[in-house]
Design a protein around this motif. Structure first.
Motif, mmCIF file in Angstrom:
data_model
loop_
_atom_site.group_PDB
_atom_site.id
_atom_site.type_symbol
_atom_site.label_atom_id
_atom_site.label_comp_id
_atom_site.label_asym_id
_atom_site.label_seq_id
_atom_site.Cartn_x
_atom_site.Cartn_y
_atom_site.Cartn_z
ATOM 1 N N GLN A 144 52.641 84.555 43.046
ATOM 2 C CA GLN A 144 53.680 83.566 42.769
ATOM 3 C C GLN A 144 54.568 83.949 41.592
ATOM 4 O O GLN A 144 55.778 83.708 41.611
ATOM 5 N N TYR A 145 53.995 84.516 40.562
ATOM 6 C CA TYR A 145 54.747 84.779 39.330
ATOM 7 C C TYR A 145 55.075 86.250 39.126
ATOM 8 O O TYR A 145 56.114 86.585 38.551
ATOM 9 N N ARG A 147 55.271 89.740 41.398
ATOM 10 C CA ARG A 147 55.194 90.276 42.754
ATOM 11 C C ARG A 147 54.101 91.340 42.846
ATOM 12 O O ARG A 147 54.073 92.291 42.074
ATOM 13 N N GLY A 148 53.186 91.136 43.788
ATOM 14 C CA GLY A 148 52.109 92.093 43.997
ATOM 15 C C GLY A 148 50.847 91.799 43.198
ATOM 16 O O GLY A 148 49.815 92.442 43.413
ATOM 17 N N TYR A 149 50.926 90.837 42.264
ATOM 18 C CA TYR A 149 49.739 90.445 41.497
ATOM 19 C C TYR A 149 49.102 89.256 42.195
ATOM 20 O O TYR A 149 49.614 88.137 42.132
ATOM 21 N N GLN A 150 48.001 89.514 42.870
ATOM 22 C CA GLN A 150 47.359 88.508 43.714
ATOM 23 C C GLN A 150 46.435 87.629 42.868
ATOM 24 O O GLN A 150 45.326 88.026 42.512
ATOM 25 N N GLU A 151 46.910 86.410 42.590
ATOM 26 C CA GLU A 151 46.133 85.475 41.778
ATOM 27 C C GLU A 151 45.482 84.411 42.666
ATOM 28 O O GLU A 151 46.108 83.920 43.602
ATOM 29 N N PRO A 152 44.240 84.023 42.362
ATOM 30 C CA PRO A 152 43.556 83.024 43.172
ATOM 31 C C PRO A 152 43.882 81.598 42.709
ATOM 32 O O PRO A 152 43.826 81.289 41.518
ATOM 33 N N TYR A 153 44.199 80.754 43.674
ATOM 34 C CA TYR A 153 44.412 79.328 43.416
ATOM 35 C C TYR A 153 43.429 78.547 44.272
ATOM 36 O O TYR A 153 43.330 78.778 45.485
ATOM 37 N N LEU A 154 42.704 77.656 43.619
ATOM 38 C CA LEU A 154 41.749 76.822 44.346
ATOM 39 C C LEU A 154 42.474 75.604 44.902
ATOM 40 O O LEU A 154 43.163 74.894 44.167
#
Length: 257
Positions: A144-145, A147-154
């Motif tokens: 989301q913030y 590009r390409g950095y895959q962050e986990p959202y619960l």
């Protein structure tokens, strides 16, 4: 759904919604409706979390009787780790026909028109906000913030939630199998007493809800209490059995141009 697609066509063509005459383009039912269904089908076929179906269940607390699908999925390569990340999530995505019907009824209720400019503005918004995916519970990876950095959202009940113990997330934001399984079982006892602002599938906000007659005290963007999560769950479940999606309508009344 209570009405099938064919019945909806008859309902629109009959020309009455709350005793008001519906003026449709002459070629709409012959041309535009099938094209809209093709567009929603294309959208949902690219739902990035609906990769490997693990199970279908109708026993998730709060979602009893709803055919919730458990998926495992892989993200693209993370720019920092150089590897993909695995996610597990329960989804309740609409069928293409169902999403098309929600779009049609939203545009008619809000604009009293079914012009391409409205139906596809709404479709494109959904495409960029959720891809038509409704996470009932589990981990949603997003860049989301960065590009390409895959962050986990619960997610729980279509809304982002937050665990009290922030140490559960590793530094590189790659969740283990145990952590993913934990996220499928979370209840409110392990969550902070707040939720995210945006509700799937249309990024509806508390302000959209309140402005359009919502009566539950859901707070606002600065006071984001749990009631929003319950409201979203109930409104999405109502939409699942009908031809209208109030969460989409509430968003469109404030933002559809």
């Amino acid at each position: 759904m209570k009405r099938g697609l064919f019945c909806l066509v008859l309902w629109l063509a009959a020309g009455t919604v709350k005793s008001q005459k519906i003026q449709l383009p002459a070629d709409y039912l012959r041309d535009s409706l099938p094209k809209l269904i093709q567009a929603t089908s294309d959208l949902l076929s690219h739902a990035y979390m609906a990769q490997k179906l693990i199970a279908v269940t109708d026993t998730i607390p709060g979602w009893e009787g709803y055919p919730v699908h458990l998926y495992a999925y892989q993200t693209g390569k993370d720019i920092y780790t150089g590897a993909s990340k695995k996610g597990l999530v329960y989804l309740l995505n609409p069928a293409p026909e169902q999403l098309a019907i929600w779009i049609l009824t939203t545009c008619w209720i809000v604009k009293k028109r079914l012009d391409y400019r409205y139906t596809h503005q709404l479709l494109d918004w959904i495409r960029h906000q959720s891809g038509g995916q409704f996470p009932v519970k589990g981990i949603v990876y997003e860049d989301q913030y960065v590009r390409g950095y895959q962050e986990p959202y619960l997610f729980k009940d279509g809304v982002t939630v937050y665990v009290k113990d922030s140490t559960r997330w590793p530094a590189d934001k790659t969740l283990s199998e145990d952590q993913l399984r934990f996220c499928l079982q979370v209840d409110n006892q392990v969550l902070k007493p707040a939720t995210g602002q945006y509700a799937r599938i249309c990024s509806t906000t508390r302000e959209d809800y309140i402005t359009n007659g919502g009566v539950v005290a859901v707070g606002d963007k600065d006071h984001r209490n749990w009631s929003w999560m319950e409201v979203v769950r109930k409104l999405y479940q109502k939409a699942w059995h009908g031809d209208t999606n109030e969460l989409m309508i509430m968003w469109a009344k404030r933002h559809l141009k």
